[in-house]
Write an enzyme that holds these catalytic residues in place. Structure first.
Site, PDB file in Angstrom:
ATOM      1  N   LYS A  78       2.557   1.987 -14.065  1.00 22.69           N
ATOM      2  CA  LYS A  78       2.513   2.905 -12.958  1.00 22.69           C
ATOM      3  C   LYS A  78       3.510   3.923 -13.296  1.00 22.69           C
ATOM      4  CE  LYS A  78       2.814   3.220  -7.911  1.00 22.69           C
ATOM      5  NZ  LYS A  78       3.008   2.271  -6.768  1.00 22.69           N
ATOM      6  N   SER A 153      -0.733   2.549  -3.477  1.00 22.48           N
ATOM      7  CA  SER A 153      -0.543   3.610  -4.199  1.00 22.48           C
ATOM      8  C   SER A 153      -0.822   3.261  -5.855  1.00 22.48           C
ATOM      9  CB  SER A 153       0.844   4.109  -3.717  1.00 22.48           C
ATOM     10  OG  SER A 153       1.777   3.287  -4.224  1.00 22.48           O
ATOM     11  N   SER A 177       1.019  -1.676  -1.976  1.00 24.22           N
ATOM     12  CA  SER A 177       0.711  -0.747  -2.992  1.00 24.22           C
ATOM     13  C   SER A 177       0.203  -1.620  -4.354  1.00 24.22           C
ATOM     14  CB  SER A 177       1.547   0.212  -3.334  1.00 24.22           C
ATOM     15  OG  SER A 177       1.346   1.354  -2.451  1.00 24.22           O
TER      16      SER A 177
HETATM   17  N1  GLN Z   1      -0.016   2.475   1.923  1.00 23.46           N
HETATM   18  C1  GLN Z   1       1.423   2.212   2.251  1.00 23.46           C
HETATM   19  C2  GLN Z   1       2.138   3.680   2.496  1.00 23.46           C
HETATM   20  O1  GLN Z   1       1.472   4.424   2.496  1.00 23.46           O
HETATM   21  C3  GLN Z   1       2.158   1.487   1.182  1.00 23.46           C
HETATM   22  C4  GLN Z   1       2.650   2.146  -0.215  1.00 23.46           C
HETATM   23  C5  GLN Z   1       3.473   1.392  -0.989  1.00 23.46           C
HETATM   24  O2  GLN Z   1       3.417   0.147  -1.048  1.00 23.46           O
HETATM   25  N2  GLN Z   1       3.900   2.106  -1.864  1.00 23.46           N
HETATM   26  O3  GLN Z   1       3.228   3.760   2.376  1.00 23.46           O
END
Ligand code: GLN
Length: 495
Positions: A78, A153, A177
């Site tokens: 990532k 994400s 994410s």
């Molecule tokens: N979808 C969640 C957010 O927008 C989690 C994101 C994440 O785990 N980095 O914050």
């Protein structure tokens, strides 16, 4: 299944092989690390233009170790993990051409184990999002259905693994994410206990939640990789010195008599009934393998969601203050004074979701509002943690859905952040409590994958991997591979 069962079977055999199988071929000299990297690079070349799962390619170097546990195994990071000398963007214009001057601990460990970095995976900007549509480098397509989002994400990581562009990819999970994109893309992902994997060199979003982990095809592959990533790091003051067990050795344990908690509130109207059916069928498999189901109470998923979307932006507003145009990253053209430099750098460098969260977080922390918002959210966080603790008096592990729906269409939630936030309702409580969670492929709804979530006690990753592996001995959802236009190598395509 593929009819090819040796590296002589060509790319189709290589890309579907388990990491253990690849290791055997490499060790026996039937395959070279160069040829293996080249096979995946060819796939990236032909398939990724359609998916956009990678932001940067990295030229495959010879493995740093030839006898390490991951020697010669290609992977993607990532693009939140610093790897010295590689562009590390965090999905943002702000770091659009920033080259990391040092290695994250995760990168250092994977390099020492011999893994070979092929690329940096696309992601929502600063890991804020559930669809990968917030990336400065463009949206990512779901390999199962290019009209659908891959989740976020870590959407690039999940899409790349699903499309067999790499055997595994790193991810981070602050509110879901790793698990949510793994579920949407039909791959296996584990978010370890907070503190299990070092955050050093992993660009911060919300530091009290952020946790690195892995996305791969199977639980067995995740076990192998997590064992290399995890462990105490003196450079991360919140990293744990709890010993790292041999996750691979633990995969084969019986799950006879295991008490699996089923949160009854999670099987409500919020859950798409077809997703509920797939998850229920997966739970039936665990029962058939000898586990015992216990109904448990986790009443506060909506409280968790509200608390997270206050606390995470609060932490983000502080973490992101370092991007000011002075020290590193993007700088606006011709600033007329310091104030202008700050303002234009930040308004040009950040995308709209990141700005929204900086505003929310700054507001929540401002004098006069702190007690009303931040302090209350911290109390809610404590409450959620206590409910999990109580649940774990009755069960050894919790099973339920990862997401309320299968992958949604691209653009579906673009004008409605609150709706996007609801996608995280079953993953966020786990982050509030710092617990380990996993997403395991559990079927399809209208051709789009669905995940089973497993949640464990602190530092019980070994049990999650064991249960997921036992499940994967009984089903073959994780072996399905999407059919992708332009792909010549998939002779076990699905759908
Ligand atoms: N979808 C969640 C957010 O927008 C989690 C994101 C994440 O785990 N980095 O914050």
């Amino acid at each position: 299944m593929s009819t090819n069962d040796s590296p002589q079977g060509g790319d189709a055999a290589l890309i579907n092989a388990s990491i253990a199988q690849l290791k055997d071929w490499l060790a026996a000299g039937e395959l070279s690390a160069n040829d293996l990297a080249a096979a995946f690079e060819r796939r990236i070349e032909t398939i990724d233009p359609e998916l956009n799962s990678l932001i940067s390619r990295v030229e495959a170097n010879a493995p740093a170790s030839t006898d390490g546990p991951l020697a010669g195994i290609p992977y993607a990071h990532k693009d939140i993990f610093c790897a010295k000398g590689t562009r590390t963007t965090c999905g943002s214009r702000m770091l659009g051409d920033w080259v990391a001057p040092y290695d994250s601990t995760v990168h250092e460990r994977l390099s020492q184990s011999g893994a070979v970095l092929l690329g940096k995976a696309n992601m929502d900007e600063f890991a804020m999002g559930s669809s990968n549509e917030n990336s400065h480098f463009g949206a990512v397509a779901n390999p199962w259905d290019t009209a659908a989002v891959p989740g976020g994400s870590s959407g690039g990581s999940a899409a790349a693994v699903a499309a067999r562009l790499v055997p595994f990819a790193t991810g981070t999970d602050t509110g879901g994410s790793i698990r949510q994109p793994a579920a949407f893309c039909g791959v296996t992902g584990i978010k370890p206990t907070y503190g299990r994997v070092s955050r050093y060199g992993m660009i911060a979003y919300a530091s009290s939640f952020d946790q690195g982990g892995v996305i791969a095809k199977s639980a067995a592959d995740c076990a192998l990789v997590l064992g290399e990533m995890a462990g105490f790091d003196p450079k991360d003051s919140t990293s744990s010195d709890e010993a790292v067990p041999d996750y691979v050795a633990g995969l084969d344990g019986s799950i006879e008599g295991l008490r699996v908690g089923i949160p009854k509130q999670w099987f409500s109207d919020a859950l798409d009934p077809a997703v509920g059916d797939a998850v229920t069928a997966a739970i039936d498999e665990l029962r058939a393998a000898g586990a015992r189901m216990v109904e448990i109470d986790l009443p506060d998923a909506d409280i968790a969601l509200a608390a997270y979307y206050l606390l995470a932006p609060a932490e983000a507003s502080s973490n992101l203050s370092r991007f000011d145009g002075v020290r590193f990253g993007y700088r606006c053209e011709d600033p007329k004074d310091l104030q202008d430099l700050y303002e234009r750098t930040r308004s040009e460098g950040f995308g709209s979701e990141v700005k929204r969260r900086i505003l929310v977080g700054t507001y929540a922390l401002s004098a006069g509002y702190y007690d009303a918002f931040y302090r209350r959210a911290q109390k809610a966080r404590r409450l959620v943690t206590e409910h999990f603790q109580r649940a774990f008096d009755q069960c050894d592990l919790i099973a339920g859905p990862v997401t309320p729906t299968p992958a949604f269409d691209r653009g579906a939630h673009s004008d409605d952040p609150a709706k996007m936030y609801l996608e995280d309702i079953f993953t966020i409580p786990v982050n509030l409590a710092g617990l380990p969670g996993m997403s395991v492929p559990a079927g399809f709804v209208n051709g789009r994958p669905v995940g089973l979530q497993l949640i464990g006690r602190h530092f019980d990753e070994g049990r999650l991997l064991n249960v997921a592996h036992q499940y994967q001995q009984r089903v073959d959802w994780h072996e399905r591979m999407p059919s992708i236009a332009g792909d010549s190598a998939n002779d076990n395509r699905e759908g």
